[in-house]
Design an enzyme around this catalytic site. Structure first.
Site, PDB file in Angstrom:
ATOM      1  N   GLU A 315      90.410  36.558  37.543  1.00 63.81           N
ATOM      2  CA  GLU A 315      89.940  37.106  38.824  1.00 63.81           C
ATOM      3  C   GLU A 315      90.667  36.485  40.020  1.00 63.81           C
ATOM      4  O   GLU A 315      90.092  36.258  41.071  1.00 63.81           O
ATOM      5  CB  GLU A 315      88.424  36.936  38.974  1.00 63.81           C
ATOM      6  CG  GLU A 315      87.612  37.592  37.893  1.00 63.81           C
ATOM      7  CD  GLU A 315      87.949  39.061  37.686  1.00 63.81           C
ATOM      8  OE1 GLU A 315      88.485  39.680  38.607  1.00 63.81           O
ATOM      9  OE2 GLU A 315      87.662  39.573  36.594  1.00 63.81           O
ATOM     10  N   GLY A 316      91.948  36.232  39.846  1.00 62.15           N
ATOM     11  CA  GLY A 316      92.759  35.601  40.883  1.00 62.15           C
ATOM     12  C   GLY A 316      92.755  34.101  40.681  1.00 62.15           C
ATOM     13  O   GLY A 316      91.727  33.440  40.833  1.00 62.15           O
TER      14      GLY A 316
END
Length: 462
Positions: A315-316
């Protein structure tokens, strides 16, 4: 699935909402997020999956996606994939990405499941942890078993505006992953504390019982356990504050809505990155409290450590969260929003000093120093960005994210302790034993870029 619901609710056509939202919300169907490709991890500019208009309002999707959580499973009757892909005439880079809904099974006008779509899982990843979560490689448009090639998909939102739609999904996921860090840290803390009260080794001055003392009486074990508790509570407070800001942004209007949206945007990288770093750090400390038994599978401490390790990556990555914080979030409101946030934190320190409640020790002094360090580092980075020296600013981004998180976390602990006397001891422990790291982090932010650049050259192969 929650992220898919939000993306569809905000961006999809009424027809798509009517056909898919109810069963996603109910859990009858599940959703996925398809970004990553073998050549395109964090850099979405490199995405190659393509979408071809079919002339009937649908599109044919072709390409490969990797690291797709729950891309294939038999828990639900249908899986609704949200897929980033490029149209034939799309601009280069992220400006040319569109978002498509691609179901595993096509859905009829009556809502009944129909034919299998041309999207298949070609493999499951064997991972360090999270073994209960299938991580899939997905193939779109391979013409499986005589199918006409091309997975049938429907556009979500506007053409070439897919990243805007996907960020609705990603921001939801980033806070959720931050809470994953909080959850694994809390679990590791509870497990370690129970073990430390049960395991007996050696003598301890604070133990007046017979035989060996429970290891919870030893100062170094206490230090580990209190560090675990403090970091977990800070991560939880930051994540809750982020959720609070998101909720207020949704229900507010005008300038107030802008304020709360900026606050949510500021806190999202903290909630994701700091909380997941804490998950790993606390799980590691929990393993240490267990000693040799922590390295043995039967205690479960090692499984928590393995499961925690993915959260700073997906998620980043946390490095990208730090870049986002410094390059995008510090300039909000002309650079004033973050200083308003720091002022709110300083008000908590002032309240501790003014009330001087029993048991806080040097908490107010420690908070003042940390928040002063945070203010100096913030102004320094904003100055670099204003001068166009972005590489120098980003050299200190990760240190800055931890600095603002620790300083904010110290203020949150103090706020809680002002309201509840039982929290004072942990607040003081954090302020007097852990918050001093803020000064070192400020020095890294302000003075570390030149040496990083010089040493970094030694790492580059010819």
């Amino acid at each position: 699935t929650m992220g898919a619901v939000e993306a569809l609710d905000k961006h999809a056509s009424p027809a798509l909402k009517a056909k898919y939202l109810k069963k996603l919300v109910s859990g009858q169907w599940m959703g996925t997020m398809n970004l990553t490709e073998p050549q395109a991890g964090s850099d979405l500019n490199a995405l190659r999956a393509r979408a071809e208009p079919a002339g009937d309002g649908t599109y044919r999707i072709f390409g490969q996606k990797i690291f797709i959580t729950y891309g294939e499973h038999d828990f639900t009757d249908n899986i609704v994939h949200l897929v980033l892909a490029r149209l034939p005439d799309a601009p280069a880079g992220t400006r040319g990405l569109s978002l498509f809904l691609v179901p595993k099974f096509l859905v009829g006008e009556d809502g009944a499941l129909g034919a299998r779509n041309d999207v298949f899982c070609s493999g499951l990843e064997h991972k360090l942890g999270i073994h209960a979560s299938p991580t899939c490689t997905m193939i779109y448009g391979d013409g499986f078993e005589g199918m006409a090639p091309g997975a049938i998909g429907w556009l979500i939102g506007e053409e070439n505006k897919g990243l805007t739609c996907m960020f609705t999904m990603m921001n939801n996921a980033r806070l959720a992953v931050g809470m994953q860090g909080v959850a694994v840290a809390e679990t590791a803390t509870q497990k370690a504390l129970a073990y430390a009260n049960d395991r007996r080794q050696g003598k301890a001055a604070s133990y007046d019982g017979n035989g060996m003392a429970p290891i919870v009486h030893h100062p170094d074990v206490q230090r580990n356990l209190l560090t675990m508790k403090a970091l977990t509570q800070i991560a939880r407070a930051i994540s809750y504050s982020c959720a609070h800001a998101i909720d207020y942004a949704r229900v507010s209007v005008g300038d107030e809505a802008i304020h709360w949206q900026e606050r949510a945007n500021l806190l999202t990288p903290l909630a994701k990155a700091f909380s997941t770093d804490v998950g790993v750090e606390v799980a590691s400390l929990g393993l240490q409290v267990h000693g040799g038994m922590g390295y043995i599978e039967e205690t479960g401490a090692a499984a928590l450590y393995r499961d925690a390790r993915i959260a700073p990556i997906y998620e980043g990555t946390n490095g990208i969260q730090a870049i986002d914080l410094v390059a995008r979030k510090l300039p909000f409101g002309g650079g004033d929003h973050v200083h308003g946030y720091i002022a709110e934190l300083k008000a908590v320190a002032d309240e501790v000093r003014t009330l001087n409640p029993r048991g806080f020790g040097r908490t107010a002094d420690a908070l003042d120093r940390a928040l002063d360090d945070l203010g100096q580092a913030t102004r320094f980075l904003q100055g670099l960005l204003a001068d166009g020296r972005s590489d120098e600013a980003l050299a200190g981004a990760t240190s800055y994210l931890r600095l603002i998180s620790l300083a904010a976390g110290g203020a949150y602990l103090a706020r809680g302790a002002l309201a509840d006397q039982s929290r004072v001891a942990l607040c003081r422990f954090f302020a007097e034993n852990l918050l001093g790291e803020a000064g070192a982090l400020k020095e890294r932010v302000i003075g570390g870029a030149e040496s990083l650049a010089a040493a970094g050259k030694t790492l580059i192969s010819a």
